[in-house]
Enzyme design. Sequence first.
Site, PDB file in Angstrom:
ATOM      1  N   HIS A   1       0.782  -1.227   0.095  1.00 47.94           N
ATOM      2  CA  HIS A   1       0.035   0.058   0.234  1.00 47.94           C
ATOM      3  C   HIS A   1       0.805   1.319  -0.102  1.00 47.94           C
ATOM      4  O   HIS A   1       0.811   2.023  -0.702  1.00 47.94           O
ATOM      5  CB  HIS A   1      -0.917  -0.001   1.035  1.00 47.94           C
ATOM      6  CG  HIS A   1      -1.872   1.299   1.310  1.00 47.94           C
ATOM      7  ND1 HIS A   1      -3.162   1.258   1.135  1.00 47.94           N
ATOM      8  CD2 HIS A   1      -1.504   2.364   1.758  1.00 47.94           C
ATOM      9  CE1 HIS A   1      -3.653   2.551   1.306  1.00 47.94           C
ATOM     10  NE2 HIS A   1      -2.677   3.171   1.884  1.00 47.94           N
ATOM     11  N   GLU A   2       1.661   1.340   0.806  1.00 47.99           N
ATOM     12  CA  GLU A   2       2.698   2.460   1.113  1.00 47.99           C
ATOM     13  C   GLU A   2       3.583   2.533  -0.033  1.00 47.99           C
ATOM     14  O   GLU A   2       3.836   3.887  -0.648  1.00 47.99           O
ATOM     15  CB  GLU A   2       3.395   2.457   2.377  1.00 47.99           C
ATOM     16  CG  GLU A   2       2.507   2.466   3.454  1.00 47.99           C
ATOM     17  CD  GLU A   2       1.664   3.491   3.443  1.00 47.99           C
ATOM     18  OE1 GLU A   2       1.764   4.507   3.041  1.00 47.99           O
ATOM     19  OE2 GLU A   2       0.747   3.290   4.376  1.00 47.99           O
TER      20      GLU A   2
ATOM     21  N   HIS B   1       1.693   4.607  -2.898  1.00 46.56           N
ATOM     22  CA  HIS B   1       1.754   5.963  -2.904  1.00 46.56           C
ATOM     23  C   HIS B   1       3.219   6.285  -3.338  1.00 46.56           C
ATOM     24  O   HIS B   1       3.397   7.336  -4.037  1.00 46.56           O
ATOM     25  CB  HIS B   1       1.678   6.387  -1.273  1.00 46.56           C
ATOM     26  CG  HIS B   1       0.238   6.311  -0.736  1.00 46.56           C
ATOM     27  ND1 HIS B   1      -0.728   7.010  -1.384  1.00 46.56           N
ATOM     28  CD2 HIS B   1      -0.230   5.713   0.312  1.00 46.56           C
ATOM     29  CE1 HIS B   1      -1.714   6.772  -0.588  1.00 46.56           C
ATOM     30  NE2 HIS B   1      -1.458   6.142   0.582  1.00 46.56           N
TER      31      HIS B   1
ATOM     32  N   HIS C   1       3.348   6.432  -7.039  1.00 41.94           N
ATOM     33  CA  HIS C   1       2.735   7.808  -7.403  1.00 41.94           C
ATOM     34  C   HIS C   1       3.463   8.982  -7.421  1.00 41.94           C
ATOM     35  O   HIS C   1       3.462   9.954  -8.349  1.00 41.94           O
ATOM     36  CB  HIS C   1       1.392   7.875  -6.732  1.00 41.94           C
ATOM     37  CG  HIS C   1       0.404   8.718  -7.144  1.00 41.94           C
ATOM     38  ND1 HIS C   1      -0.944   9.008  -6.525  1.00 41.94           N
ATOM     39  CD2 HIS C   1       0.254   9.334  -8.468  1.00 41.94           C
ATOM     40  CE1 HIS C   1      -1.587   9.838  -7.481  1.00 41.94           C
ATOM     41  NE2 HIS C   1      -1.197   9.999  -8.506  1.00 41.94           N
TER      42      HIS C   1
END
Length: 700
Positions: A479-480, A483, A486
């Site tokens: 998940h991290e 980010h 991105h």
Amino acid sequence: MTDTTDRASNPLLDFSDLPRFAEIRPEHIGPALDVLLAQAQAAVARAEDPATPATWASAVEALEVATEPLGRAWGVVGHLSAVADTPELRKAHADNLPRMTEFWSSLGQSLALYEKYKAVAAGPEFAGLSPARKQLLENELRGFRLGGAELAEDKKPRFAEIQEQQAQLSKAFSDHVLDATNGYALYIEDEARLSGIPADAKEAAALAAQKDGKAGWKFTLHFPSYFPVLQYADDRALRQTMYEASVTRASELGPQHGNGQADWDNTANMREQLTLRREEAHMLGYANYGEVSLVPKMAESPAEVLKFLDELAVKARPFAEHDWTELREFAAAELGLNDVAPWDVAYASEKLRQKRYSFSDDEVKQYFQEPKVLEGLFGVAEKLFSVRIQPDTTQTWHKDVRFFRVVSPQGALLAQFYIDLYAREGKRGGAWMDDARGRKERGNGTVQTPVAYLTCNFTAPVGDKPALFTHDEVITMFHEFGHGLHHMLTQVGDLGVSGINGVEWDAVELPSQFMENFCWEYEVLSTMTAHVETGAPLPRALFDRMLAAKNFQNGMMTLRQIVFSSFDMHLHTDYDPQGAVSVLELSRQINDAKHVVPQSPLSRWPNTFSHIFAGGYAAGYYSYKWAEVLSADVYAAFEEAAQLSGSVLDSATGERYRREILSVGGSRPAMESFVAFRGRAPQIDALLRHGGMTEAAVAA
């Protein structure tokens, strides 16, 4: 005395490359900000000057060039506060927070600057600007409006005061949660009380006690220490003790500090923040803070958000009711627990899952060794996005922090990132990505490459064994890293819309939640697992049982998120912080209305709800569920590609995703990026299917 206002002696003034973490001291902060604030204020004055032409270069770009170093230096201070808190650093941060808040508030309130930006937008140059720069300018104008630039001059001092008070309250909230978490320890000397707790959790607890010069085992409220007790300890009284200590943190019931006053209690802090937010909204002409919060988001109104949450709650409720009934029946029949107390839920759930699916979290954990997990995570990114991830070296804030570079197939540097995986004292709980530096195309043709911080709070390795992660922790890491990708794979050259900057808050979770899906693919897990004793990969049969259990209690978990999201939105729309109903009572009312699991009378969970009181998610916590619709639908494109190519790691689809979503950052509305990738508007079907909440699931 050493002069701390020059670049050589003050590492916070050195922007030639990466932060010099090993050299930064609290005493550097004030002098560095003296220099950087003076430079930024001078740039603001030049941009505001009527003689300065209303052009992109002389107004917008010149101001960004002067304020970026200030933002970067303060970002380093904020990062260190989160991962390496000390009394000296906390004091230096607190001493300088008011003037930082004052500068950014005055910038947002500047009518002269607002008019200059409006003139750029209305001028002849605007038509020739790139789409990214047009978007950035639109965002900046919106920022001025929300920053109070249109307020009457006599109202601006109060508006600035509100910003400063909110910044201080937010930091205090976070400090109280950290202090209350650090301030509790439970020492156990009777090993019989530790029955059921996994060996590695016991070993870590024994080392912690030994470090304190104590006999036995030490348990704390940091998640890697706390949760194995809740999930595995056969001793019900031990579970109750730990549960009650955790849910009363930072409240009037929590551990007291110093002179016996409840100075870690966040109850008054929450009311003050909510009162200030409401006053801010009214000053800006909005009915409530929820409306203010949604101005830069995809959702158009609080009513739309609440309708979305209510509709999702209706779909999830039958599954949640089934989950809760099943858990209580199992606990009564198999565990002798006729009344499932809050400290029994995780324990009974783990026993039920083990019985039904014949595996435990601890069994799975033995396959997820840290080196293999990182190798697998990086491998997914490399295959999908045509990059290479390589070890790199630089100064860090702790010996456990590692550093990597992301390069193109030709070896060109694209980005770098720090990864800080383990829980420790002085480090805020949870997991997050933050940016150390954004991507920027300089006027001389060079590019400032992005740098990210990836922070988690997992159990550190014990002895000579590698750290072992639960499957949930692996999902958190993916998940991290989503980010991070991105932020790091953007191709936008203007800071304000580069990477995650300028992305609507309720879309910013799309790339992170998207990455989580790969943790449920055997072709991915088979290459990133190796049993700590045998080296064997995760067996297919065990994976199939994990997959069968994937949506175990998902109905209950969905309603839990809806409670958090609804509570947050109601707090910021129709709740009166000065009224008769307390924040705690509101949390109970919403839990009673939305959830099937009763809230413990002792629970004070709002007092540690850092997302909305210290983390930027005020009236925005719904973003997690909102973006889940988008991310599930995006991932469905990879599932569709796999039907043809045989692999979800489909490089053509990955390249399209990188091009249409990751690389464009905030340079266009998130919905445009979604449609450009998917070819249509988002649909909720994939989310319901992935979550096992479909008619087919009911029939099953």
